[in-house]
Scaffold this motif. Structure first.
Motif, PDB file in Angstrom:
ATOM      1  N   SER A   6       4.324  15.569  -2.820  1.00  0.00           N
ATOM      2  CA  SER A   6       5.599  15.225  -3.428  1.00  0.00           C
ATOM      3  C   SER A   6       5.456  15.242  -4.937  1.00  0.00           C
ATOM      4  N   GLN A   7       6.606  15.269  -5.622  1.00  0.00           N
ATOM      5  CA  GLN A   7       6.579  15.251  -7.080  1.00  0.00           C
ATOM      6  C   GLN A   7       5.972  13.956  -7.592  1.00  0.00           C
ATOM      7  N   MET A   8       6.293  12.845  -6.926  1.00  0.00           N
ATOM      8  CA  MET A   8       5.757  11.556  -7.338  1.00  0.00           C
ATOM      9  C   MET A   8       4.226  11.540  -7.232  1.00  0.00           C
ATOM     10  N   LEU A   9       3.716  11.924  -6.049  1.00  0.00           N
ATOM     11  CA  LEU A   9       2.276  11.864  -5.853  1.00  0.00           C
ATOM     12  C   LEU A   9       1.547  12.900  -6.705  1.00  0.00           C
ATOM     13  N   TYR A 226       1.157   0.548   1.835  1.00  0.00           N
ATOM     14  CA  TYR A 226       2.398  -0.219   1.673  1.00  0.00           C
ATOM     15  C   TYR A 226       3.449   0.226   2.693  1.00  0.00           C
ATOM     16  N   ILE A 227       3.562   1.529   2.903  1.00  0.00           N
ATOM     17  CA  ILE A 227       4.522   2.049   3.885  1.00  0.00           C
ATOM     18  C   ILE A 227       4.144   1.594   5.293  1.00  0.00           C
ATOM     19  N   ASP A 228       2.846   1.621   5.617  1.00  0.00           N
ATOM     20  CA  ASP A 228       2.388   1.173   6.948  1.00  0.00           C
ATOM     21  C   ASP A 228       2.715  -0.300   7.175  1.00  0.00           C
ATOM     22  N   ASN A 229       2.585  -1.109   6.098  1.00  0.00           N
ATOM     23  CA  ASN A 229       2.850  -2.544   6.234  1.00  0.00           C
ATOM     24  C   ASN A 229       4.339  -2.883   6.180  1.00  0.00           C
ATOM     25  N   ASN A 230       5.156  -1.912   5.754  1.00  0.00           N
ATOM     26  CA  ASN A 230       6.604  -2.116   5.668  1.00  0.00           C
ATOM     27  C   ASN A 230       7.317  -0.950   6.354  1.00  0.00           C
ATOM     28  N   PRO A 231       7.317  -0.923   7.700  1.00  0.00           N
ATOM     29  CA  PRO A 231       7.874   0.215   8.454  1.00  0.00           C
ATOM     30  C   PRO A 231       9.350   0.474   8.189  1.00  0.00           C
ATOM     31  N   SER A 232      10.075  -0.515   7.648  1.00  0.00           N
ATOM     32  CA  SER A 232      11.503  -0.298   7.367  1.00  0.00           C
ATOM     33  C   SER A 232      11.719   0.530   6.102  1.00  0.00           C
ATOM     34  N   ILE A 233      10.654   0.742   5.342  1.00  0.00           N
ATOM     35  CA  ILE A 233      10.742   1.501   4.096  1.00  0.00           C
ATOM     36  C   ILE A 233      10.121   2.878   4.294  1.00  0.00           C
ATOM     37  N   SER A 234      10.840   3.906   3.910  1.00  0.00           N
ATOM     38  CA  SER A 234      10.352   5.272   4.069  1.00  0.00           C
ATOM     39  C   SER A 234       9.736   5.780   2.778  1.00  0.00           C
ATOM     40  N   PHE A 235       8.897   6.787   2.916  1.00  0.00           N
ATOM     41  CA  PHE A 235       8.291   7.423   1.754  1.00  0.00           C
ATOM     42  C   PHE A 235       9.363   8.022   0.854  1.00  0.00           C
ATOM     43  N   LYS A 236      10.415   8.539   1.459  1.00  0.00           N
ATOM     44  CA  LYS A 236      11.497   9.148   0.684  1.00  0.00           C
ATOM     45  C   LYS A 236      12.173   8.128  -0.222  1.00  0.00           C
ATOM     46  N   GLU A 237      12.322   6.887   0.262  1.00  0.00           N
ATOM     47  CA  GLU A 237      12.924   5.845  -0.576  1.00  0.00           C
ATOM     48  C   GLU A 237      12.067   5.573  -1.816  1.00  0.00           C
ATOM     49  N   LEU A 238      10.749   5.515  -1.606  1.00  0.00           N
ATOM     50  CA  LEU A 238       9.854   5.307  -2.748  1.00  0.00           C
ATOM     51  C   LEU A 238       9.968   6.453  -3.749  1.00  0.00           C
ATOM     52  N   LYS A 250       1.955   5.506 -20.531  1.00  0.00           N
ATOM     53  CA  LYS A 250       1.485   6.650 -19.746  1.00  0.00           C
ATOM     54  C   LYS A 250       1.132   6.291 -18.305  1.00  0.00           C
ATOM     55  N   LYS A 251       1.158   4.993 -17.972  1.00  0.00           N
ATOM     56  CA  LYS A 251       0.658   4.608 -16.651  1.00  0.00           C
ATOM     57  C   LYS A 251       1.612   3.718 -15.861  1.00  0.00           C
ATOM     58  N   ILE A 252       2.825   3.488 -16.361  1.00  0.00           N
ATOM     59  CA  ILE A 252       3.735   2.547 -15.710  1.00  0.00           C
ATOM     60  C   ILE A 252       5.114   3.185 -15.580  1.00  0.00           C
ATOM     61  N   TRP A 253       5.750   2.991 -14.408  1.00  0.00           N
ATOM     62  CA  TRP A 253       7.097   3.470 -14.153  1.00  0.00           C
ATOM     63  C   TRP A 253       7.880   2.335 -13.498  1.00  0.00           C
ATOM     64  N   VAL A 254       8.934   1.890 -14.157  1.00  0.00           N
ATOM     65  CA  VAL A 254       9.718   0.764 -13.651  1.00  0.00           C
ATOM     66  C   VAL A 254      10.989   1.309 -13.001  1.00  0.00           C
ATOM     67  N   GLY A 255      11.055   1.199 -11.686  1.00  0.00           N
ATOM     68  CA  GLY A 255      12.236   1.646 -10.953  1.00  0.00           C
ATOM     69  C   GLY A 255      13.184   0.498 -10.705  1.00  0.00           C
ATOM     70  N   SER A 256      14.317   0.806 -10.087  1.00  0.00           N
ATOM     71  CA  SER A 256      15.281  -0.245  -9.790  1.00  0.00           C
ATOM     72  C   SER A 256      14.796  -1.128  -8.643  1.00  0.00           C
ATOM     73  N   ARG A 257      13.927  -0.595  -7.757  1.00  0.00           N
ATOM     74  CA  ARG A 257      13.434  -1.372  -6.625  1.00  0.00           C
ATOM     75  C   ARG A 257      11.939  -1.672  -6.744  1.00  0.00           C
ATOM     76  N   TRP A 258      11.183  -0.709  -7.255  1.00  0.00           N
ATOM     77  CA  TRP A 258       9.722  -0.894  -7.328  1.00  0.00           C
ATOM     78  C   TRP A 258       9.202  -0.598  -8.733  1.00  0.00           C
ATOM     79  N   THR A 259       8.097  -1.224  -9.052  1.00  0.00           N
ATOM     80  CA  THR A 259       7.344  -0.889 -10.258  1.00  0.00           C
ATOM     81  C   THR A 259       6.069  -0.192  -9.819  1.00  0.00           C
ATOM     82  N   PHE A 260       5.861   1.010 -10.330  1.00  0.00           N
ATOM     83  CA  PHE A 260       4.683   1.810 -10.006  1.00  0.00           C
ATOM     84  C   PHE A 260       3.755   1.806 -11.230  1.00  0.00           C
TER      85      PHE A 260
END
Length: 362
Positions: A6-9, A226-238, A250-260
């Motif tokens: 994926s583009q993210m990974l 994280y996806i395995d521990n939260n089956p209601s969340i899909s990879f596409k949502e992340l 250069k190392k942090i991305w703050v989303g509306s739902r998650w911080t990467f």
């Protein structure tokens, strides 16, 4: 391990590799600097000292040698350490005049533990000259590095020879401006060389470990977990949240739902919806010899009081992250004060009713 493309990974993988490579380059650059600065002390220590009699005076500089100190004309310079509380001074090093292998005279700096024996050698040397004894029986094996005397030490060295009755002509003919520093390998003491060597081995292993993680699938391990521990969340949502996330540094991305963020070469994430308290933390370490090392981090606590932290490089980055949280998530308490911490620790139910207020101290 399952692998997603994926583009993210792809971006996280590239960033992780860049970090791992940069760390490795820095580590090996430090190793090179250390070897050059120490005059390749680790190699000399491994090879062992060369007998002084095997080398010529013209090759003395920075040689790691061993010599049997059996004769000495006496000490020419002492180094003291003074206790600030008691004002009592203790001799920690003494430099002595000794003969070289080609009948010249040089210096040898002896550590505190061997000063008593060195003084005994001096006494026996004079007893031998005065024919009180057949020959000195005491000796001391000295291992260390031959260094050029500085101007001050050479003055003391010459004065001691003048005191012993040597003429200027004799001093010019016999005095060698080198001192054998006991316990030194290159420019550093043996114990420092060993400790730094162990530390550098650890850094090399860390660099190898970081490279392995960066160039394997480990960079995405925590996201997949994280996806395995939260089956209601899909990879596409992340991935969708990441695509609209605000990059900070250069190392942090703050989303509306998650911080990467990247921890070393590994990608990490935290659920903003679970975070109830966020603030900036600063840690300063004062270094010996002056200067300080300052680090800044964002501290996050969730509804279960679980703690997460990630580092930022600048104050502006920390402020930007907290401002994003404040703008998007009105359930978070933003900022730190002792009152807020006390409430969090002692009255958690009350803490959950607190909203952000501008008087909270960073």
């Amino acid at each position: 391990m399952e692998t997603h493309e994926s583009q993210m990974l792809s971006l996280l993988k590239k960033k992780g590799k860049d970090i791992a490579i940069l760390r490795t380059v820095i580590i090996f650059a430090l190793i090179i600097v250390y070897f050059v600065y120490s005059d390749f002390a680790p190699i000399k220590l491994i090879q062992g000292p060369v007998p002084l009699e095997d080398i010529s005076v013209v090759d003395y500089k920075n040689q790691y040698v061993t010599v049997e100190m059996a004769l000495s004309l006496g000490a020419y310079m002492d180094t003291f350490s003074t206790d600030e509380k008691t004002n009592i001074s203790t001799t920690i090093k003494s430099a002595y005049v000794i003969p070289t292998n080609d009948e010249k005279l040089m210096g040898v700096s002896i550590l505190e533990s061997d000063i008593e024996l060195a003084n005994k050698i001096v006494d026996e040397t004079y007893d031998w000259w005065e024919k009180k004894i057949e020959y000195p029986t005491s000796s001391l094996e000295v291992k260390g590095t031959l260094q050029k005397m500085d101007d001050e030490e050479y003055r003391y060295f010459v004065r001691s020879m003048e005191y012993l009755g040597y003429t200027t002509e004799e001093i010019n003919g016999f005095a060698i401006p080198y001192v054998l520093k006991q316990g030194y390998v290159g420019k550093l003491s043996e114990i420092v060389v060993v400790r730094l060597g162990i530390a550098l081995i650890g850094l090399v292993l860390f660099a190898i470990y970081t490279l392995i993680k960066a160039f394997s699938g480990s960079y995405q391990k925590n996201i997949l977990k994280y996806i395995d521990n939260n089956p209601s969340i899909s990879f596409k949502e992340l991935e969708t949240d990441f695509s609209t996330a605000i990059p900070v540094g250069k190392k942090i991305w703050v989303g509306s739902r998650w911080t990467f963020y990247l921890d070393g070469a590994a990608a990490q994430l935290v659920d903003n919806n679970d975070t109830i308290w966020a603030y900036r933390s600063e840690h300063t370490v004062i270094q010996k010899g002056g200067g300080f090392n300052r680090s800044i981090s964002i501290k996050l606590f969730d509804i279960n009081k679980r703690y997460t932290s990630f580092n930022v490089k600048k104050d502006a980055e920390a402020d930007q992250i907290l401002q994003i949280y404040n703008d998007i998530h009105n359930h978070m308490v933003i900022g730190y004060s002792r009152e807020i911490e006390k409430c969090f620790q002692k009255d958690f139910d009350k803490f959950l009713t607190i909203k952000y207020h501008s008087t909270a101290q960073e």
